[in-house]
Scaffold this active site. Structure first.
Site, PDB file in Angstrom:
ATOM      1  N   ASP A   7       0.975  -1.062  -0.539  1.00  0.00           N
ATOM      2  CA  ASP A   7       0.150  -0.203   0.109  1.00  0.00           C
ATOM      3  C   ASP A   7       0.751   0.761  -0.028  1.00  0.00           C
ATOM      4  O   ASP A   7       0.616   2.166  -0.280  1.00  0.00           O
ATOM      5  CB  ASP A   7      -0.949  -0.169   0.800  1.00  0.00           C
ATOM      6  CG  ASP A   7      -0.258   0.052   2.701  1.00  0.00           C
ATOM      7  OD1 ASP A   7       0.815  -0.229   2.894  1.00  0.00           O
ATOM      8  OD2 ASP A   7      -0.631  -0.383   3.547  1.00  0.00           O
TER       9      ASP A   7
ATOM     10  N   LYS B 187      19.741  40.181  -3.558  1.00  0.00           N
ATOM     11  CA  LYS B 187      18.418  39.203  -4.817  1.00  0.00           C
ATOM     12  C   LYS B 187      17.397  39.087  -4.023  1.00  0.00           C
ATOM     13  O   LYS B 187      17.239  39.783  -2.824  1.00  0.00           O
ATOM     14  CB  LYS B 187      19.313  37.532  -3.846  1.00  0.00           C
ATOM     15  CG  LYS B 187      17.732  36.801  -5.107  1.00  0.00           C
ATOM     16  CD  LYS B 187      18.399  35.589  -5.283  1.00  0.00           C
ATOM     17  CE  LYS B 187      17.949  34.112  -3.699  1.00  0.00           C
ATOM     18  NZ  LYS B 187      18.555  32.619  -3.617  1.00  0.00           N
TER      19      LYS B 187
ATOM     20  N   ARG C 272      13.664  37.938  -4.281  1.00  0.00           N
ATOM     21  CA  ARG C 272      12.877  36.474  -4.963  1.00  0.00           C
ATOM     22  C   ARG C 272      11.885  36.624  -5.206  1.00  0.00           C
ATOM     23  O   ARG C 272      11.082  37.321  -5.022  1.00  0.00           O
ATOM     24  CB  ARG C 272      12.709  34.942  -3.985  1.00  0.00           C
ATOM     25  CG  ARG C 272      11.712  33.838  -4.177  1.00  0.00           C
ATOM     26  CD  ARG C 272      12.280  32.531  -3.537  1.00  0.00           C
ATOM     27  NE  ARG C 272      13.339  31.841  -3.710  1.00  0.00           N
ATOM     28  CZ  ARG C 272      15.041  31.223  -4.759  1.00  0.00           C
ATOM     29  NH1 ARG C 272      13.570  31.153  -5.744  1.00  0.00           N
ATOM     30  NH2 ARG C 272      15.840  30.953  -4.174  1.00  0.00           N
TER      31      ARG C 272
ATOM     32  N   ASP D  72      27.314  29.387  -2.747  1.00  0.00           N
ATOM     33  CA  ASP D  72      25.898  29.712  -1.746  1.00  0.00           C
ATOM     34  C   ASP D  72      26.225  27.721  -1.436  1.00  0.00           C
ATOM     35  O   ASP D  72      26.507  26.768  -1.360  1.00  0.00           O
ATOM     36  CB  ASP D  72      24.962  29.978  -2.465  1.00  0.00           C
ATOM     37  CG  ASP D  72      24.159  30.507  -2.451  1.00  0.00           C
ATOM     38  OD1 ASP D  72      23.444  30.562  -0.790  1.00  0.00           O
ATOM     39  OD2 ASP D  72      22.791  30.357  -3.045  1.00  0.00           O
TER      40      ASP D  72
ATOM     41  N   SER E 208      18.903  24.921  -5.790  1.00  0.00           N
ATOM     42  CA  SER E 208      18.054  24.051  -5.900  1.00  0.00           C
ATOM     43  C   SER E 208      17.150  24.346  -7.701  1.00  0.00           C
ATOM     44  O   SER E 208      17.776  23.102  -7.982  1.00  0.00           O
ATOM     45  CB  SER E 208      16.955  24.622  -4.484  1.00  0.00           C
ATOM     46  OG  SER E 208      15.644  23.729  -5.604  1.00  0.00           O
ATOM     47  N   THR E 209      16.460  25.097  -7.876  1.00  0.00           N
ATOM     48  CA  THR E 209      16.703  25.173  -9.720  1.00  0.00           C
ATOM     49  C   THR E 209      17.368  25.786  -9.929  1.00  0.00           C
ATOM     50  O   THR E 209      16.946  25.920 -11.763  1.00  0.00           O
ATOM     51  CB  THR E 209      14.911  26.353  -9.267  1.00  0.00           C
ATOM     52  OG1 THR E 209      15.380  26.922 -10.074  1.00  0.00           O
ATOM     53  CG2 THR E 209      13.943  25.914  -8.351  1.00  0.00           C
TER      54      THR E 209
HETATM   55  C1  R5P Z   1      18.387  30.819  -0.421  1.00  0.00           C
HETATM   56  O1  R5P Z   1      18.035  31.404   0.575  1.00  0.00           O
HETATM   57  C2  R5P Z   1      19.797  30.248  -0.498  1.00  0.00           C
HETATM   58  O2  R5P Z   1      20.431  30.507   0.155  1.00  0.00           O
HETATM   59  C3  R5P Z   1      20.246  29.354  -2.014  1.00  0.00           C
HETATM   60  O3  R5P Z   1      20.101  30.738  -2.600  1.00  0.00           O
HETATM   61  C4  R5P Z   1      18.427  29.375  -2.932  1.00  0.00           C
HETATM   62  O4  R5P Z   1      17.802  27.861  -2.165  1.00  0.00           O
HETATM   63  C5  R5P Z   1      18.524  28.524  -4.246  1.00  0.00           C
HETATM   64  O5  R5P Z   1      17.102  28.441  -5.256  1.00  0.00           O
HETATM   65  P1  R5P Z   1      17.739  28.538  -6.239  1.00  0.00           P
HETATM   66  O6  R5P Z   1      18.402  27.531  -7.040  1.00  0.00           O
HETATM   67  O7  R5P Z   1      15.926  27.121  -6.760  1.00  0.00           O
HETATM   68  O8  R5P Z   1      17.792  30.146  -6.688  1.00  0.00           O
END
Ligand code: R5P
Length: 300
Positions: free
Chosen positions: A36, A196, A198, A222, A226-227
């Protein structure tokens, strides 16, 4: 006596490295799925009366990894581990550490409550996003240690490149702490940060104020890619300002979706991450830094 070490689905590589590097005894764990979809965990070794180090990064499928981690830690406690040390190199949900919009869950608080209920002796994380968390030990209910993977990244740069005419840049203000460590470890380089904003989960805007990178090589550092949105904007901004070779370094290379392809298109001199999360750019191991911290905790 040296501890036992156990790796979860996203931590087995680090558990094996720790057993080889530090002589910790490796114990396996069986993870499978019930029909499951529920997760099944079985520890394949005797843990009663032993110090146990459990390693798992909460990524790829953060929810799956979290359940696996909690089931394993609870079993280890229940089976009589003496000191229980959880190493979570990548702690998911840490970025949702505030109610940015009305009605939002403050996810890290919920995750911390779950870890607190595991009655851990120690919790070790690597460059966890702790910007708004002032007392992680009381939040997670364990002696909390946040170590950095940036020193291992700096060693890699030192081994492979000359850092003449090079500056270190953090792609946002929160990254100043990592830029500072990298710059110091590379012999006192200049460092600075971009600003930066977002815009969406994938899109950011960055501006450079008072930075001179004209004709210089740049090492970007950094905590997380992520993306890849942040790095793409940072690299383009620095190139427009006349930067020469650009190196991108990160502790947690999550590389979600097409992030890796986006980064490859930037023609970087190097793109390197640690193995806190396994990815095509995980060229640097954080096992030595974790091993050192565990030895310090256990005073071996
Ligand atoms: C944000 O606070 C982190 O330090 C990274 O800069 C962020 O998570 C990067 O995310 P992405 O690659 O999606 O821009």
């Amino acid at each position: 006596m040296k501890p036992l070490v156990i790796g979860g689905s996203n931590g087995e590589h680090l558990a094996i490295e720790l057993s080889q590097l530090m002589g910790f005894e490796l114990v396996s764990v069986e993870i499978k799925k019930f029909p499951d979809g529920e997760t099944y965990v079985r520890i394949l070794g005797e843990v009663s009366g032993r110090d146990v180090v459990y390693i798992n990064s909460l990524q790829r499928s953060p929810n799956e990894s979290l359940i696996e981690t909690l089931l394993t830690l609870d079993a280890l406690r229940d089976l009589g581990a003496t000191r229980l040390i959880a190493v979570i190199p990548y702690m998911s949900y840490a970025r949702q550490d505030s109610r940015f919009n009305p009605g939002e869950a403050i996810s890290v608080q919920t995750i911390a409550k779950l870890f607190k209920s595991m009655r851990l002796d120690h919790l070790v994380t690597v460059d966890m996003h702790l910007h708004r968390i002032t007392d992680p030990s009381s939040l997670f209910g364990a002696n909390f240690h946040n170590i950095t993977g940036v020193r291992e990244l700096a060693k890699y740069i030192k081994r492979n490149y000359s850092v003449e005419n090079t500056v270190v840049i953090g792609p946002d203000e929160e990254a100043e702490q990592w830029a500072k460590i990298m710059a110091e470890d590379l012999g006192g380089l200049e460092y600075g940060v971009l600003k930066k904003t977002r815009l969406t989960a994938e899109k950011v805007a960055v501006v450079a104020e008072g930075l001179n990178v004209q004709g210089k090589n740049v090492i970007i550092v950094d905590d997380i890619i992520s993306t890849g949105g942040t790095i793409v904007e940072a690299v383009n901004t620095l190139k427009n300002l006349g930067a020469r070779e650009i190196y991108v370094t990160t502790v947690h290379p999550l590389l979600i979706g097409n992030a890796y392809a986006k980064l490859l298109r930037l023609n970087l001199r190097d793109l390197v991450g640690t193995n806190s999360v396994l990815s095509p750019i995980s060229k640097v191991s954080i096992a030595p830094a974790i091993g050192e911290k565990i030895m310090e905790i256990l005073r071996l």
